[in-house]
Design a protein around this motif. Structure first.
Motif, PDB file in Angstrom:
ATOM      1  N   GLN A 152       0.846  -1.194   0.000  1.00 29.72           N
ATOM      2  CA  GLN A 152       0.000   0.000   0.000  1.00 29.72           C
ATOM      3  C   GLN A 152       0.880   1.241   0.000  1.00 29.72           C
ATOM      4  O   GLN A 152       1.793   1.363   0.826  1.00 29.72           O
ATOM      5  CB  GLN A 152      -0.916   0.013   1.219  1.00 29.72           C
ATOM      6  CG  GLN A 152      -1.900   1.175   1.231  1.00 29.72           C
ATOM      7  CD  GLN A 152      -2.908   1.063   2.367  1.00 29.72           C
ATOM      8  OE1 GLN A 152      -2.559   0.759   3.503  1.00 29.72           O
ATOM      9  NE2 GLN A 152      -4.177   1.293   2.060  1.00 29.72           N
ATOM     10  N   GLY A 174      -2.978   5.591  -0.217  1.00 26.86           N
ATOM     11  CA  GLY A 174      -3.811   4.439   0.104  1.00 26.86           C
ATOM     12  C   GLY A 174      -3.981   3.441  -1.022  1.00 26.86           C
ATOM     13  O   GLY A 174      -4.564   2.376  -0.815  1.00 26.86           O
ATOM     14  N   VAL A 177      -2.985   0.549  -3.806  1.00 31.53           N
ATOM     15  CA  VAL A 177      -2.290  -0.721  -3.603  1.00 31.53           C
ATOM     16  C   VAL A 177      -1.751  -1.223  -4.931  1.00 31.53           C
ATOM     17  O   VAL A 177      -2.477  -1.278  -5.930  1.00 31.53           O
ATOM     18  CB  VAL A 177      -3.243  -1.773  -2.984  1.00 31.53           C
ATOM     19  CG1 VAL A 177      -2.528  -3.113  -2.786  1.00 31.53           C
ATOM     20  CG2 VAL A 177      -3.799  -1.277  -1.651  1.00 31.53           C
ATOM     21  N   LYS A 203      -0.910   0.477  -9.565  1.00 33.38           N
ATOM     22  CA  LYS A 203      -2.001   0.428  -8.581  1.00 33.38           C
ATOM     23  C   LYS A 203      -3.301   0.161  -9.332  1.00 33.38           C
ATOM     24  O   LYS A 203      -3.556   0.768 -10.374  1.00 33.38           O
ATOM     25  CB  LYS A 203      -2.117   1.754  -7.828  1.00 33.38           C
ATOM     26  CG  LYS A 203      -0.918   2.122  -6.988  1.00 33.38           C
ATOM     27  CD  LYS A 203      -1.058   3.528  -6.442  1.00 33.38           C
ATOM     28  CE  LYS A 203       0.228   4.027  -5.841  1.00 33.38           C
ATOM     29  NZ  LYS A 203       0.155   5.465  -5.492  1.00 33.38           N
ATOM     30  N   ALA A 250      -6.758  -2.749  -4.675  1.00 32.14           N
ATOM     31  CA  ALA A 250      -7.138  -1.952  -3.504  1.00 32.14           C
ATOM     32  C   ALA A 250      -8.327  -2.566  -2.776  1.00 32.14           C
ATOM     33  O   ALA A 250      -8.360  -2.624  -1.532  1.00 32.14           O
ATOM     34  CB  ALA A 250      -7.453  -0.525  -3.933  1.00 32.14           C
ATOM     35  N   SER A 305      -8.458  -4.210   0.829  1.00 28.57           N
ATOM     36  CA  SER A 305      -9.360  -3.647   1.826  1.00 28.57           C
ATOM     37  C   SER A 305     -10.189  -4.733   2.500  1.00 28.57           C
ATOM     38  O   SER A 305     -10.326  -4.759   3.736  1.00 28.57           O
ATOM     39  CB  SER A 305     -10.286  -2.618   1.165  1.00 28.57           C
ATOM     40  OG  SER A 305     -11.185  -2.070   2.102  1.00 28.57           O
ATOM     41  N   ALA A 342      -5.680   0.682   7.340  1.00 32.44           N
ATOM     42  CA  ALA A 342      -5.215   0.373   5.983  1.00 32.44           C
ATOM     43  C   ALA A 342      -6.382  -0.009   5.075  1.00 32.44           C
ATOM     44  O   ALA A 342      -6.443   0.400   3.907  1.00 32.44           O
ATOM     45  CB  ALA A 342      -4.185  -0.746   6.041  1.00 32.44           C
ATOM     46  N   ALA A 345      -7.532   2.098   1.695  1.00 30.59           N
ATOM     47  CA  ALA A 345      -7.631   1.466   0.375  1.00 30.59           C
ATOM     48  C   ALA A 345      -9.037   1.619  -0.199  1.00 30.59           C
ATOM     49  O   ALA A 345      -9.212   1.826  -1.406  1.00 30.59           O
ATOM     50  CB  ALA A 345      -7.252  -0.009   0.474  1.00 30.59           C
TER      51      ALA A 345
END
Length: 560
Positions: A231, A236, A238, A265, A270, A274, A298, A302
């Motif tokens: 991340q 935020g 990923v 990303k 993400a 999450s 975290a 995300a």
């Protein structure tokens, strides 16, 4: 327990072979074998040591199986519940492989399937105290990972060096992928949520054993630590994967030294991240409140990134040729992440964001994760707020379980698998079906769901058209030559134990690269036990995870 790894050559299955779960059965389980049609109309189960007949029964009706091109009958011997070692005997046919009836029938294979994750750890040596003959040097420290141009940002331009160690090698290769780590890590966390007492008693003999956490959570933490490094703390987002530009050769991890990159990303990464971090936050809370809070933060970060970037789909850069895990429909990932955040936080806004009435359900896979949302909601239904539609939650799980049970009843081999299910990773699909069925059983208590789930495990342990246990090291006739670099390069004849091979599928995408031909193009027989066969004989963490879940679930849920 018949854990018979490395029993010599793995020859072709005979049309006259009786096919069954080569490990055996719990005393209270459904017990079924597949028998080639012939002159016999009955069968016997005999004590493997004395030869004494202990059960006699009539074979079921002859049924043609288009997927395997044979005609078979089913032999059911559920009433036999006395522990022991047995053979199934049919006049005119060779005896079956030996099998056991035991109250601990699946404890060893569940532990081995989980320890396979330890054997696939990156960034560490495997010590002989824990790995035995499969000890190896450390590879891929991943402390000097480069930001690929596709992942560049203002705060991390291309070429920036970051540390992203640990995690699990994804499959037969040495790369690490957030999307596939998502479903694999979640499935192990779900196994602990559903069967905590089983895993609290389990000792895997890994370096962390005895530290106060169950070993399943010790092993999962190795991967969660890596995921957290994927991340970007600035926004935020990923990264989709940590990878070489190209696949390594058939070498051990310490011999694979290509530069490593984090690549692009993506919205899918993400959201999978999450969902997993939200799940892990609640699972680890009793052990470490600060860690739990860190993972929830975290997860929420995300989620916000994904909301701001809802269509960042993975596009393979021209200079990268490793696995893609591409997905251009992330509505299921949004639903799954929202569901896990809702369960963990109790915030009704997340349930509304899930848009539950619009979400159907299906057997989960890395590219279709809506089913994970429904199973999580069902698991925690008694703790949910009034915003959750309890009837809808129950209905989504039960309808899917019933569909699978309907297919199981119609199947010539007595399994939930249908023709279209013989796709890439069919063994993992069979176990994900079984996981859904176990959820249905937990919700309703319908015995059909439990028995159909048992059939899914039976399938991967030998009740299949190629009469193979697809779990390395387990069964009298198991996969011997998986597409798995450490198993191929370590100089040891027997493969690393506990890994699930992908299984039959008719695509044969690797046929032109293999020195041996596939034995058949029929969907249920299109399997090649050769190291070349990444299409039918590769291993993968997302296939091993439901093996852990299902073996544990049957061990716990099957009536004594």
């Amino acid at each position: 327990m018949l854990t018979l790894a490395g029993l010599g050559a793995h020859g072709a299955a005979s049309a006259d072979d009786i096919k069954l779960n080569q490990l055996g059965f719990l005393p209270g389980a459904a017990k079924v074998a597949v028998v080639p049609d012939g002159v016999a109309r009955d069968f016997a189960v005999v004590d493997a040591d004395s030869g004494k007949v202990v059960f006699h029964g009539a074979l079921g009706p002859a049924t043609s199986s288009p997927d395997s091109g044979d005609t078979v009958r089913l032999a059911s011997f559920a009433p036999l519940n006395t522990p022991g070692k047995y053979l199934l005997r049919v006049t005119g046919l060779p005896d079956s492989s030996p099998f056991e009836i035991s109250p601990s029938a699946y404890q060893a294979v569940s532990a081995a399937a989980l320890k396979a994750f330890y054997f696939n750890r990156a960034s560490t040596a495997l010590d002989a105290r824990y790995a035995g003959i499969y000890a190896r040097a450390a590879g891929h420290p991943d402390t000097q990972v480069l930001i690929h141009a596709s992942a560049a940002s203002a705060t991390r331009p291309a070429g920036t060096v970051i540390a992203s160690p640990k995690g699990w090698y994804d499959a037969g290769d040495y790369n690490k992928y957030i999307v596939n780590s998502g479903i694999a890590t979640y499935t192990l966390l779900a196994a602990y949520e559903d069967f905590p007492a089983f895993f609290q008693r389990q000792d895997l003999n890994i370096p962390e054993s005895g530290n106060g956490r169950p070993d399943i959570l010790n092993e999962v933490w190795w991967n969660l630590e890596w995921m957290l490094t994927m991340q970007d703390p600035a926004d935020g987002g990923v990264y989709h994967k940590l990878t070489n530009l190209h696949f390594d050769g058939i070498v051990m991890p310490n011999q694979a030294t290509q530069p490593r990159y984090v690549v692009q990303k993506t919205t899918a990464a993400a959201l999978d991240f999450s969902a997993v971090m939200a799940t892990a936050s609640r699972v680890y809370a009793p052990f470490d409140k600060a860690l739990s809070a860190r993972m929830l933060t975290a997860a929420q970060s995300a989620w916000r990134w994904a909301q701001a970037h809802p269509r960042e789909y993975y596009q393979q850069p021209k200079d990268v040729s490793t696995g893609e895990y591409g997905d251009k429909d992330v509505s299921d990932e949004f639903a799954w992440a929202a569901a896990e955040l809702y369960i963990t936080t109790g915030d009704d806004a997340y349930y509304q964001a899930m848009r539950a009435p619009e979400q159907a359900t299906s057997v989960p896979s890395w590219g279709e994760v809506r089913g994970l949302a429904w199973m999580s909601l069902a698991r925690h239904r008694k703790q949910l707020s009034a915003a959750a539609d309890q009837r809808l939650i129950t209905n989504r799980v039960e309808v899917l379980a019933q569909q699978l049970a309907d297919g199981w009843k119609k199947s010539p081999y007595g399994i939930p698998m249908q023709t279209h299910d013989f796709d890439w990773g069919s063994s993992g699909l069979a176990l994900n079906q079984a996981m859904v069925l176990l959820h249905g059983y937990r919700l309703t208590g319908k015995r059909d769901y439990l028995d159909a789930a048992q059939a899914g495990l039976d399938y991967v342990l030998g009740r299949n058209a190629v009469e193979t246990s697809f779990v390395t090291g387990y069964g009298a006739r198991s996969t011997q030559h998986p597409h798995h670099r450490p198993s191929q390069a370590d100089g040891i004849a027997a493969p690393v134990p506990g890994f699930l091979a992908g299984g039959p599928q008719p695509g044969q995408q690797d046929a032109q690269h293999c020195p041996k031909p596939y034995p058949s193009r029929l969907p249920a027989k299109s399997y090649l036990d050769h190291e070349c066969s990444y299409a039918s004989n590769e291993v993968a963490i997302n296939w091993n995870a439901p093996l852990v879940y299902v073996a544990a679930g049957l061990q716990v849920l099957t009536p004594r």
